[in-house]
Write an enzyme that holds these catalytic residues in place. Structure first.
Site, PDB file in Angstrom:
ATOM      1  N   ASP A   8      -4.853  35.104 -43.020  1.00  0.00           N
ATOM      2  CA  ASP A   8      -3.802  34.955 -41.994  1.00  0.00           C
ATOM      3  C   ASP A   8      -4.286  34.940 -40.541  1.00  0.00           C
ATOM      4  OD1 ASP A   8      -2.339  35.179 -44.308  1.00  0.00           O
ATOM      5  OD2 ASP A   8      -1.181  36.923 -43.697  1.00  0.00           O
ATOM      6  N   LYS A 107       1.790  31.764 -48.565  1.00  0.00           N
ATOM      7  CA  LYS A 107       2.508  32.914 -49.104  1.00  0.00           C
ATOM      8  C   LYS A 107       3.702  33.244 -48.209  1.00  0.00           C
ATOM      9  CE  LYS A 107      -0.591  36.275 -46.845  1.00  0.00           C
ATOM     10  NZ  LYS A 107       0.354  37.150 -46.131  1.00  0.00           N
ATOM     11  N   CYS A 152      -1.643  42.752 -44.599  1.00  0.00           N
ATOM     12  CA  CYS A 152      -2.003  41.645 -45.493  1.00  0.00           C
ATOM     13  C   CYS A 152      -3.416  41.762 -46.063  1.00  0.00           C
ATOM     14  CB  CYS A 152      -1.793  40.314 -44.775  1.00  0.00           C
ATOM     15  SG  CYS A 152      -0.046  40.052 -44.378  1.00  0.00           S
TER      16      CYS A 152
END
Length: 205
Positions: A8, A107, A152
């Site tokens: 990310d 996601k 995450c």
């Protein structure tokens, strides 16, 4: 076979973004150096992207809640976040300074449940393509880094361990949200206790 798994590194999580992580830009040179090393050795490289619909219920603006507070979303504890990484927006793009990565897993596209991990939604009902892609490429060892240490990255590491991967957390390639000042420190300890090996990028040959 080993893989570099980058979590990310998107505009909204970087400095200046809607959910900016303090000093996040410091990790991009660390990640880029590892991308070069892994490419040179013909090792596998893959990155995850948060990819939320605009009506995602983890957003405080959608659920009429306060940013940073914790509530419940469909039976699961939920931190209420500012709008971030909305699909096909500038905020969802990788930071411009990150070297290109061709293998990408998306996601968080179910508006009813958040998805911190690169492998599963938070309710563990839906699986991303990450495990499938890694298995297709005979990957058994992961070097994980990115944003954020306490969300995450942590949940991706824990799920990778539960799926049987050998996991190295590249500590200097991660930064945390730190809603509480010691959240990242606690997250690293949790990952270590679950079986992750904590290393610095300079240890990777």
């Amino acid at each position: 076979m080993k893989a570099l798994l980058i979590i990310d590194v998107q505009n909204d999580f970087c400095e200046g973004g809607n959910l900016a992580v303090k000093n996040s830009l410091e990790i991009i040179p660390v990640i880029n150096n590892l991308i070069k090393k892994f490419e040179k050795n013909n090792d596998f490289i893959i990155a995850t992207k948060d990819w939320h619909p605009a009506d995602h219920k983890s957003f405080a603006s959608v659920s009429n809640t306060k940013i940073g507070e914790v509530g419940m979303l469909n039976g699961l504890p939920q931190v209420w976040w500012p709008d971030h990484c909305i699909e096909n927006t500038k905020g969802s793009e990788f930071h411009k300074d990150l070297l290109p990565v061709k293998n990408i897993v998306y996601k968080g596209n179910d508006p009813e449940v958040d998805s911190y991990s690169g492998f599963f939604d938070n309710n563990k009902v839906h699986k991303t393509k990450l495990d499938e892609i890694l298995k297709e490429n005979n990957i058994d060892t992961l070097y994980i880094l990115g944003l954020t240490t306490d969300y995450c990255v942590k949940f991706t590491v824990l799920d990778a361990l539960s799926l049987g991967y050998k996991v190295y957390l590249v500590a200097d390639g991660c930064k945390g949200v730190n809603i509480n000042p010691d959240d990242s420190e606690k997250a690293v300890e949790e990952m270590k206790n679950a079986g992750a090996v904590i290393i610095e990028s300079c240890e990777i040959l």
